[in-house]
Design an enzyme around this catalytic site. Structure first.
Site, PDB file in Angstrom:
ATOM      1  N   ASP A  56       0.602  -1.591   0.003  1.00 59.88           N
ATOM      2  CA  ASP A  56       0.046   0.177   0.143  1.00 59.88           C
ATOM      3  C   ASP A  56       0.570   0.830  -0.375  1.00 59.88           C
ATOM      4  OD1 ASP A  56      -2.250   1.122   0.068  1.00 59.88           O
ATOM      5  OD2 ASP A  56      -2.961   0.264   2.028  1.00 59.88           O
ATOM      6  N   ASP A 101     -10.272   1.740  -3.818  1.00 60.87           N
ATOM      7  CA  ASP A 101     -10.598   1.318  -2.301  1.00 60.87           C
ATOM      8  C   ASP A 101     -12.350   1.446  -2.305  1.00 60.87           C
ATOM      9  OD1 ASP A 101      -8.257   1.448  -0.532  1.00 60.87           O
ATOM     10  OD2 ASP A 101      -8.846   3.332  -0.341  1.00 60.87           O
TER      11      ASP A 101
END
Length: 742
Positions: free
Chosen positions: A479, A549
């Protein structure tokens, strides 16, 4: 031969299966551009394509010559300040303050294969590939500098890959202030510019605009390719559709700051350029040093936007993605993030994995919160050692319990970031990107590590590699949750501070290269707050990217549709999550969520232990279905049929077709149910015209040409026999599975 050089006319003709690219050596020994478009037959000379002649109010290169001016000449890699008033491809500042250069043709070579780019991701070749490379060497005697232009022609993939290399061969320092990777001057500007733009949780929406006089551009100066604009643009004619018409696509294999622009001059010439953004970029070249630009992939198609996309998909899936997972089917996973966030322990994770296994899931991924004292997003980034309060048996013990269930185990990292509440920051506060005496901004309560420094990359590598060595880990989610601010490095001198962002990306690539080399069987998935760094550079190291997301199925129609203009669906992480959706609060059926997520790297992002028995039964059926068709989804050819960005956006359709055309899966989606609509037909693509097909849920046999020219008649009475195909309510989806009949 993909590359032909005519030494009588000093012309280069680059040919792919369906395109030609022609340029020449001009009378001043610079390079001129002659043609890029549909493939044409080679002939002895294309000199007649060179446009010269006298015009009033024009500046000319040579005294006494009133015909040759760079202002009206189409060029291959234009320079600054010598009769061309358009923006150049490069600019070099010399110690005397001059920015004028004159790189003249020196030599060239043509050879089979393609070079690797030092420290940079790039497309590659394998044995048997019909790929040729042209290297053109130019030299400026005044500043003793060499410019190398590199062209690799992927003939079968209809792609030309370009980059440039600058080398200081003299004793005086040179300063690069602009280094684009490619330039092409098209003969007119009657195009629409298409881009993929948006923001966090609405990434890569399709935007189009007609070219006008002046400069139109997209870019990122955030230290990452960004969710705001993807490093890609396309130029298409106004009449071009998904399946017909001319289109040029340009895609940048890079993960940092970029500029993609089209400049339209007063002669209606469109100059396309793409490369590292010159804003806040300045690179010092000392004696003997060189600078390599990232590469740009160019493709032309006269078969519309889907034709362009097919070229990108085939090249990126086969000659950009590398390693085991390029040709290996991806596992179905469960990720705990939206199921638990930071609130979990070993018992909870093992139970989630156990119930996931019972449903047919193959990989369990533990997301954020397993390290340091990470109970929220304020602490511990940089401390890549386990939190034994949550996981008393460590990552190794947890991973072994999950692998003992017959599942693979995956783990989340955010290696590029640091929390001030961490041991790493306390020990090395200067490892954070910052500027002395300036207040550092934060994002998500975190800061960016200075990956322009080798010792920082080394330290993170040592911590990550130790975790991966100690435990049976098969997957890593990487990430990156904030962009750069207050950009500066404590390790670089003042005259190199504007090199930080590029050196940072080189550090990211170095860490990826070292980890993927040591752990070649680990599946890496890149993530940057979802889709904030979805670019070809990342795909070279991580064959899939967390697409967004936003896991809402209806929003994902837009996001996945737009992403598919450049990227294969096998690269798009796509999960089924809980409802109400955590990003937009929408309620959609479990079926619709899966039937969108199938068209990607499929998985679940929820707490399976909270599902009802009925929902668990549905999930098991979904997983069985995906396993049955997984190879088609991952390796098939993807075609867009109906766009959510056109008309009222109420309908989206697409199809994936097996390589041998023996099977196809159609996804058809409706956002809002409308009363008393007319009958509709869905025309398919990619099938074998002369073959016959059966459709699950349909009676009869249908010819391939019929299905593509006439289509499937939707909303038919016969659907009443098959409730799963009958439209009902908002946010509705359905799949059609086709098999070749024999």
């Amino acid at each position: 031969m993909p590359i032909i050089y005519n030494d009588q006319t000093n012309e280069f003709h680059l040919q792919t299966k369906h395109s030609s690219y022609i340029f020449n050596i001009l009378e001043n020994s610079q390079l001129g551009h002659l043609y890029y478009g549909k493939r044409i037959r080679h002939k002895n000379s294309f000199h007649h394509l060179l446009e010269t002649g006298h015009r009033s109010n024009i500046t000319y290169l040579q005294e006494g010559d009133m015909t040759f001016s760079l202002e009206q000449t189409k060029q291959e890699y234009p320079s600054y300040g010598t009769t061309d008033f358009r923006e150049p491809a490069f600019q070099i500042i010399q110690e005397n303050g001059s920015r004028i250069t004159d790189f003249k043709y020196k030599s060239h070579k043509i050879y089979q294969g393609k070079p690797k780019l030092n420290g940079l991701p790039a497309t590659y070749t394998e044995a048997g590939d019909d790929v040729e490379t042209l290297e053109v060497y130019l030299y400026d005697e005044v500043i003793a500098a060499e410019l190398l232009l590199i062209y690799s022609v992927f003939e079968e993939y209809d792609a030309i890959v370009r980059s440039a290399n600058f080398k200081n061969c003299g004793e005086k320092n040179l300063h690069l202030s602009r280094v684009m990777s490619m330039n092409v001057d098209l003969p007119d500007a009657d195009y629409e510019m298409m881009q993929l733009s948006g923001a966090w949780i609405r990434e890569r929406h399709v935007k189009s605009r007609k070219l006008e006089s002046g400069i139109q551009q997209i870019s990122s100066t955030r230290g990452a390719s960004s969710s705001q604009h993807n490093p890609f643009l396309a130029l298409k004619r106004s009449h071009t559709t998904e399946f017909d018409g001319d289109v040029y696509g340009f895609s940048f294999v890079y993960s940092g700051n970029f500029l993609a622009q089209v400049e339209v001059d007063y002669l209606n010439v469109a100059r396309v350029s793409l490369g590292i953004h010159p804003f806040d970029f300045h690179w010092l070249l000392e004696q003997g040093e060189s600078f390599q630009t990232p590469e740009v992939v160019m493709t032309y198609s006269n078969e519309g936007l889907n034709g362009m996309s097919q070229n990108f998909h085939q090249l990126y899936q086969s000659r950009l993605v590398r390693g085991k997972w390029r040709d290996h089917t991806r596992p179905i996973l469960t990720n705990n993030w939206e199921g638990t966030y930071f609130d979990f322990n070993e018992e909870k994770i093992v139970e989630m994995a156990k119930q996931s296994k019972e449903l047919g899931v193959e990989l369990f991924v533990l997301d954020d919160g397993w390290f340091g004292k990470r109970d929220d997003d304020t602490t511990s980034l940089g401390d890549w050692y386990v939190d034994y309060d949550k996981l008393p048996n460590g990552i190794t013990g947890l991973a072994e319990k999950i692998t003992d269930l017959g599942m693979a185990f995956g783990l989340w990292f955010e290696p590029e970031m640091v929390s001030k509440m961490s041991q790493l920051y306390k020990t090395h506060p200067d490892w954070m990107i910052h500027v002395p005496d300036r207040q550092p901004s934060h994002g998500r309560n975190q800061y960016v590590l200075d990956f322009s420094r080798k010792e920082v990359v080394d330290a993170i590598y040592d911590m990550m590699a130790q975790v991966l060595r100690d435990a049976p880990i098969s997957y890593v989610k990487w990430d990156m949750n904030r962009y750069m601010t207050e950009i500066g490095s404590a390790a670089l001198p003042p005259n190199r501070q504007q090199e930080v962002t590029h050196r940072y990306i080189l550090g990211v690539y170095d860490l990826y290269e070292r980890l993927t080399s040591e752990f070649p069987n680990v599946l890496f998935e890149s993530c940057a707050s979802g889709g904030c760094r979805f670019d070809p550079g990342m795909l070279y190291y991580a064959p899939q990217t967390w697409t967004s997301d936003n896991t809402d199925a209806i929003e994902r129609l837009n996001i996945q549709y737009g992403t598919s203009y450049v990227y294969p669906i096998s690269t798009m992480g796509a999960h089924v999550s809980a409802v109400p959706n955590h990003q937009v609060g929408r309620m959609t059926s479990l079926r619709t969520r899966a039937e969108v997520a199938y068209f990607g790297a499929f998985g679940y992002e929820l707490d399976v232990t909270t599902l009802s028995n009925e929902d668990k039964s549905i999930v098991k059926e979904q997983i069985d279905f995906f396993k049955q068709h997984r190879e088609t989804f991952q390796f098939g050819s993807f075609y867009r049929l109906n766009s959510p960005f056109e008309k009222d956006g109420n309908r989206t359709s697409w199809i994936v077709v097996a390589k041998d055309q023996s099977k196809a899966i159609v996804g058809d989606y409706h956002v809002l149910c409308k009363p008393n609509e007319g009958f509709r037909r869905l025309q398919l693509k990619g099938l074998e015209e002369s073959a016959s097909y059966q459709i699950e849920g349909y009676e009869g046999i249908y010819n391939g040409d019929e299905l593509m020219e006439i289509g499937i008649l939707l909303d038919h009475e016969r659907f009443k026999e098959y409730p799963e195909h009958h439209v009902s309510g908002d946010f509705y989806s359905r799949l059609f599975v086709l098999y070749k009949y024999s």
